[in-house]
Design an enzyme around this catalytic site. Structure first.
Site, PDB file in Angstrom:
ATOM      1  N   ASP A   1       0.848   3.868  -3.153  1.00  0.00           N
ATOM      2  CA  ASP A   1       0.149   5.278  -2.944  1.00  0.00           C
ATOM      3  C   ASP A   1       1.448   6.081  -3.672  1.00  0.00           C
ATOM      4  O   ASP A   1       0.878   7.110  -4.136  1.00  0.00           O
ATOM      5  CB  ASP A   1       0.264   5.263  -1.503  1.00  0.00           C
ATOM      6  CG  ASP A   1      -0.034   6.955  -1.061  1.00  0.00           C
ATOM      7  OD1 ASP A   1      -1.101   7.502  -1.294  1.00  0.00           O
ATOM      8  OD2 ASP A   1       0.987   7.643  -0.677  1.00  0.00           O
TER       9      ASP A   1
ATOM     10  N   GLU B   1       0.815  -1.187   0.063  1.00  0.00           N
ATOM     11  CA  GLU B   1       0.014   0.008   0.159  1.00  0.00           C
ATOM     12  C   GLU B   1       1.002   1.276  -0.063  1.00  0.00           C
ATOM     13  O   GLU B   1       0.517   2.138  -0.726  1.00  0.00           O
ATOM     14  CB  GLU B   1      -0.796  -0.018   1.180  1.00  0.00           C
ATOM     15  CG  GLU B   1      -1.678   1.310   1.494  1.00  0.00           C
ATOM     16  CD  GLU B   1      -2.060   1.530   3.018  1.00  0.00           C
ATOM     17  OE1 GLU B   1      -2.511   2.644   3.230  1.00  0.00           O
ATOM     18  OE2 GLU B   1      -2.357   0.271   3.690  1.00  0.00           O
TER      19      GLU B   1
ATOM     20  N   ASP C   1      -7.105   1.245   0.355  1.00  0.00           N
ATOM     21  CA  ASP C   1      -5.717   0.732   0.770  1.00  0.00           C
ATOM     22  C   ASP C   1      -5.524  -0.390  -0.105  1.00  0.00           C
ATOM     23  O   ASP C   1      -4.353  -0.678  -0.440  1.00  0.00           O
ATOM     24  CB  ASP C   1      -5.669   0.331   2.255  1.00  0.00           C
ATOM     25  CG  ASP C   1      -5.636   1.647   3.379  1.00  0.00           C
ATOM     26  OD1 ASP C   1      -5.508   2.616   2.711  1.00  0.00           O
ATOM     27  OD2 ASP C   1      -5.861   1.347   4.386  1.00  0.00           O
TER      28      ASP C   1
ATOM     29  N   GLU D   1      -4.397   0.659  -3.490  1.00  0.00           N
ATOM     30  CA  GLU D   1      -3.144   1.082  -3.710  1.00  0.00           C
ATOM     31  C   GLU D   1      -2.051  -0.196  -3.608  1.00  0.00           C
ATOM     32  O   GLU D   1      -1.043  -0.053  -4.289  1.00  0.00           O
ATOM     33  CB  GLU D   1      -2.783   2.016  -2.447  1.00  0.00           C
ATOM     34  CG  GLU D   1      -3.593   3.292  -2.543  1.00  0.00           C
ATOM     35  CD  GLU D   1      -3.372   4.390  -1.392  1.00  0.00           C
ATOM     36  OE1 GLU D   1      -3.495   5.520  -1.516  1.00  0.00           O
ATOM     37  OE2 GLU D   1      -3.167   3.855  -0.221  1.00  0.00           O
TER      38      GLU D   1
END
EC number: 3.1.26.3
Length: 231
Positions: free
Chosen positions: A43, A39, A112, A115
């Protein structure tokens, strides 16, 4: 059969290492390697790719406007909506506690997870693979980028409306808080004394409830303005 065939189909690419996808959809509440590190990676990649796209597609915008536009595309709600569009929740692996509380439908877990999947694609196929998946997932949003006025939050729009008319700014008040400590609901009132109008908003935290109340007040102001114009 392709590993997680329907999810792979939505992403538009197969994994050389299917274990990466397994990890990407495993929440920290479940046993085994989870998706928190993926994640983090996803991101960063997502923010870079979207930043580069809005930079190229909206050459007239300055830095602050580009930042707001990127934030609108990659915020939790936007990511959760895209995750639902590819039915990511059906693949999220959760611990028993999260399963009982419907964690696979929660915005934060879906965002989440998306990502993390992007991070897994990057590790499996490199930057260009990650970029292509992101552009595919976000193409509908990138093809109709909003104007800057639409990106302003309701509290900002309400403040600017009142300031332009030299009116006193609104006041916000928490009218009620309900629910357990970890899952509270706030009801907030937004009152504009000069116009004698009040908006109401309900959300899971005070900030969002204030935004909802400001949005409700803006709608009431618009209705009142329309009524005056029709008289």
């Amino acid at each position: 059969m392709t590993h997680r065939a329907d999810l792979v189909g939505h992403l538009g690419r197969a994994f050389e290492d299917p274990a990466l996808l397994d990890q990407a959809v495993t929440h920290r509440s479940a046993e085994g390697p989870n998706n928190e590190r993926l994640e983090f990676l996803g991101d960063s990649i997502l923010n870079f790719v979207i930043a580069a796209e809005v930079f190229e597609r909206r050459p007239e915008l300055h830095e602050g406007e580009l930042s707001r536009l990127r934030a609108a595309l990659v915020n939790k709600n936007a990511l959760a909506a895209i995750a639902r569009g590819i039915d990511l929740g059906a693949h999220i692996v959760l611990g028993s506690g999260e399963l009982k509380t419907g964690g696979s439908r929660r915005d934060s877990i879906l965002a989440d997870g998306l990502e993390a999947v992007i991070g897994a694609v990057y590790l499996d196929g490199g930057y260009e693979a990650g970029r292509q998946v992101i552009l595919q997932l976000f193409e509908a949003h990138l093809s109709r980028l909003p104007d800057m006025e639409a990106l302003k939050d309701p509290k900002t729009r309400l403040q600017e409306y009142l300031q332009a008319r030299h009116l006193e700014l609104p006041t916000y008040q928490v009218d009620a808080v309900s629910g357990r400590a970890h899952q509270q609901t706030f009801r907030v009132g937004c009152h504009c004394e000069p116009l004698q109008l009040t908006g109401e908003g309900t959300a899971g935290n005070r900030r969002q409830a204030e935004q909802a109340a400001a949005d409700d007040l803006l709608a009431k102001i618009a209705a009142a303005d329309t009524g005056k114009n029709n008289d």
